[in-house]
Design a protein around this motif. Structure first.
Motif, short mmCIF file in Angstrom:
data_model
loop_
_atom_site.label_atom_id
_atom_site.label_comp_id
_atom_site.label_asym_id
_atom_site.label_seq_id
_atom_site.Cartn_x
_atom_site.Cartn_y
_atom_site.Cartn_z
N GLU A 34 9.65 53.31 88.35
CA GLU A 34 8.88 54.39 87.75
C GLU A 34 8.92 55.61 88.66
O GLU A 34 9.04 55.49 89.88
CB GLU A 34 7.43 53.96 87.52
N GLY A 35 8.80 56.78 88.03
CA GLY A 35 8.79 58.00 88.82
C GLY A 35 10.17 58.33 89.37
O GLY A 35 11.18 57.74 89.00
N LYS A 36 10.19 59.28 90.30
CA LYS A 36 11.45 59.72 90.89
C LYS A 36 11.72 58.99 92.20
O LYS A 36 10.81 58.78 93.00
CB LYS A 36 11.42 61.23 91.14
N ASN A 37 12.96 58.62 92.40
CA ASN A 37 13.39 58.06 93.67
C ASN A 37 14.02 59.19 94.48
O ASN A 37 15.13 59.64 94.17
CB ASN A 37 14.41 56.94 93.45
N ARG A 38 13.33 59.66 95.48
CA ARG A 38 13.85 60.73 96.33
C ARG A 38 14.92 60.16 97.25
O ARG A 38 14.71 59.15 97.92
CB ARG A 38 12.75 61.35 97.16
N ALA A 39 16.08 60.82 97.28
CA ALA A 39 17.22 60.28 98.02
C ALA A 39 17.81 61.32 98.96
O ALA A 39 17.68 62.52 98.74
CB ALA A 39 18.29 59.80 97.04
N ARG A 40 18.46 60.82 99.98
CA ARG A 40 19.24 61.66 100.89
C ARG A 40 20.71 61.45 100.59
O ARG A 40 21.17 60.31 100.45
CB ARG A 40 18.94 61.28 102.34
N VAL A 41 21.47 62.53 100.47
CA VAL A 41 22.91 62.42 100.24
C VAL A 41 23.59 62.10 101.57
O VAL A 41 23.55 62.89 102.52
CB VAL A 41 23.50 63.72 99.65
N CYS A 42 24.17 60.90 101.64
CA CYS A 42 24.84 60.47 102.88
C CYS A 42 26.27 60.99 102.95
O CYS A 42 26.74 61.41 104.01
CB CYS A 42 24.85 58.95 102.97
N SER A 43 26.98 60.92 101.83
CA SER A 43 28.38 61.36 101.82
C SER A 43 28.84 61.56 100.40
O SER A 43 28.31 60.97 99.45
CB SER A 43 29.28 60.35 102.53
N VAL A 44 29.84 62.40 100.24
CA VAL A 44 30.56 62.57 98.99
C VAL A 44 32.03 62.55 99.37
O VAL A 44 32.50 63.40 100.13
CB VAL A 44 30.20 63.90 98.29
N ARG A 45 32.77 61.55 98.86
CA ARG A 45 34.18 61.44 99.25
C ARG A 45 34.99 60.83 98.12
O ARG A 45 34.45 60.19 97.22
CB ARG A 45 34.31 60.59 100.51
N GLY A 46 36.28 61.03 98.22
CA GLY A 46 37.19 60.41 97.28
C GLY A 46 37.23 58.91 97.48
O GLY A 46 37.21 58.43 98.62
N GLY A 47 37.25 58.15 96.37
CA GLY A 47 37.28 56.70 96.47
C GLY A 47 38.16 56.08 95.42
O GLY A 47 38.88 56.75 94.68
N GLY A 48 38.07 54.77 95.33
CA GLY A 48 38.98 53.99 94.51
C GLY A 48 39.88 53.18 95.42
O GLY A 48 40.15 53.57 96.58
N GLY A 49 40.34 52.01 94.92
CA GLY A 49 41.01 51.04 95.78
C GLY A 49 42.11 51.60 96.67
O GLY A 49 42.09 51.45 97.89
N GLY A 50 43.12 52.23 96.08
CA GLY A 50 44.26 52.70 96.86
C GLY A 50 43.91 53.83 97.81
O GLY A 50 44.48 53.93 98.91
N ILE A 51 42.98 54.68 97.41
CA ILE A 51 42.54 55.76 98.31
C ILE A 51 41.83 55.16 99.51
O ILE A 51 42.05 55.57 100.66
CB ILE A 51 41.65 56.75 97.55
N ASN A 52 40.98 54.17 99.28
CA ASN A 52 40.32 53.49 100.40
C ASN A 52 41.34 52.81 101.31
O ASN A 52 41.19 52.82 102.54
CB ASN A 52 39.33 52.45 99.88
N VAL A 53 42.37 52.21 100.72
CA VAL A 53 43.42 51.56 101.52
C VAL A 53 44.11 52.57 102.42
O VAL A 53 44.30 52.33 103.62
CB VAL A 53 44.43 50.84 100.61
N ALA A 54 44.48 53.71 101.86
CA ALA A 54 45.15 54.74 102.67
C ALA A 54 44.25 55.21 103.81
O ALA A 54 44.70 55.42 104.95
CB ALA A 54 45.55 55.91 101.78
N ARG A 55 42.96 55.38 103.50
CA ARG A 55 42.01 55.79 104.53
C ARG A 55 41.94 54.75 105.65
O ARG A 55 41.94 55.09 106.84
CB ARG A 55 40.63 55.99 103.89
N CYS A 56 41.89 53.48 105.28
CA CYS A 56 41.79 52.40 106.27
C CYS A 56 43.07 52.27 107.10
O CYS A 56 43.00 52.00 108.31
CB CYS A 56 41.49 51.07 105.58
N VAL A 57 44.22 52.45 106.48
CA VAL A 57 45.48 52.41 107.23
C VAL A 57 45.46 53.49 108.31
O VAL A 57 45.87 53.27 109.46
CB VAL A 57 46.69 52.57 106.30
N GLY A 58 44.96 54.67 107.96
CA GLY A 58 44.85 55.73 108.94
C GLY A 58 43.92 55.37 110.08
O GLY A 58 44.18 55.70 111.24
#
Length: 326
Positions: A34-58
């Motif tokens: 109920e009500g609003k859940n106040r949140a802090r934005v931790c990150s905004v980034r590109g995602g999805g399986g292969g993009i995450n894989v490329a990031r991890c390889v780096g």
């Protein structure tokens, strides 16, 4: 600068993401109904399986190019985020809008919630363009990684056709796919096929709770077709790697902290396995690195991925037991 080249550098990896996301990671103390859940934005980034894989390889010191679809305004935002990150990537333009996903980290409980929509419907023309681009680019790389969910509208034999044509050109293929794509592709010459517990359970008709269950899932994959190496993960226990001759139970390290999020654990494993194969490790050693990388990632919130130093520390605690396939 692209990582792939006609001479096929041993570290050249092409990762494919047909259904990428812009991941918005939020942090709340506790979720309320109920009500609003106040949140802090931790990150905004590109995602999805292969993009995450490329990031991890780096992160591991390697080089990977992320090939991904991109559509409309959110697709443009995805491209910009990847450019700002410095990730080497190539876009395939599609008609539909690239999806956004939410990761909500609850600090009081330590749990994370990953909320992901299905993504845009790919038209037949989009699908044909994607397949042609994957095949054209893959021939300039040593490894092709296809991972992540498939968007609605993709033909069921997309991965099977990509594997067939890539391997004919001498490319090793690493897969982490599900559903109809998985059932079609395990009859093709995949070099490494990874299953999570959900997909493995669907194949053998029972939950994957032990190494024995994972071995059974790997046997199903190996007996179904031309897959060379099968990996089934068993959560906190680790994973089982099965080759044509043996099963290898790779026990995960005991973590001294509670896990935070498993959102990118599978992608971390795939990235580490592929990178270590590309630099010359055998499949067993590569899988050990993969299990260590997954363990390092679950300690982090949201869609954060491991640091290489943590992987090396945990690798010393990874142990493997092997047995001959009957």
């Amino acid at each position: 600068m692209a990582c792939g080249d006609p001479d096929r550098s041993p570290s050249s990896i092409l990762s494919v993401t047909l259904n990428p996301t812009v991941d918005i990671c939020l942090e709340v103390e506790q979720l309320y109904g109920e009500g609003k859940n106040r949140a802090r934005v931790c990150s905004v980034r590109g995602g999805g399986g292969g993009i995450n894989v490329a990031r991890c390889v780096g992160r591991l010191g390697g080089c990977a190019t992320a090939l991904h679809t991109s559509g409309r305004e959110i697709g443009e935002r995805l491209d910009r985020l990847l450019d700002e990150e410095g990730l080497d990537h190539r876009r395939i333009e599609i008609d539909g809008e690239t999806r956004e996903a939410l990761v909500i980290a609850e600090t009081r409980s330590g749990h994370s919630y990953h909320i992901v929509p299905p993504g845009p419907v790919l038209s037949e023309a989009d699908g044909q363009r994607c397949l042609a681009t994957v095949i054209r680019m893959a021939q300039h790389f040593s490894y092709l990684v296809i991972t992540g969910s498939m968007p609605p509208g993709v033909r069921e034999d997309f991965c099977a056709e990509a594997v067939r044509q890539a391997t004919a050109r001498g490319v090793r293929v690493v897969l982490d796919v599900a559903g109809a794509q998985l059932r079609k592709v395990i009859q093709e010459p995949v070099f490494v096929n990874r299953l999570d517990r959900k997909e493995a359970a669907a194949l053998i008709g029972r939950p994957i709770a032990t190494f024995a269950d994972a071995r059974a899932a790997n046997e199903y994959v190996l007996e179904a077709g031309a897959v060379s190496n099968a990996i089934t993960t068993v959560g906190a226990l680790g994973a089982v790697l099965s080759t044509r001759t043996a099963h290898h139970e790779v026990a995960a390290p005991v973590l001294l902290q509670p896990p935070r999020s498993d959102a990118c654990a599978g992608d971390s494993l795939i990235a580490a396995v592929t990178y270590r194969l590309a630099v010359g490790d055998n499949c067993v050693r590569a899988c050990e690195y993969g299990v260590a990388a997954a363990a390092a990632t679950v300690l982090l919130p949201g869609t954060e991925v491991f640091e290489a130093t943590t992987v090396e520390e945990l690798l010393a605690e990874v142990h493997t037991h092997w047995s001959i396939r009957q």
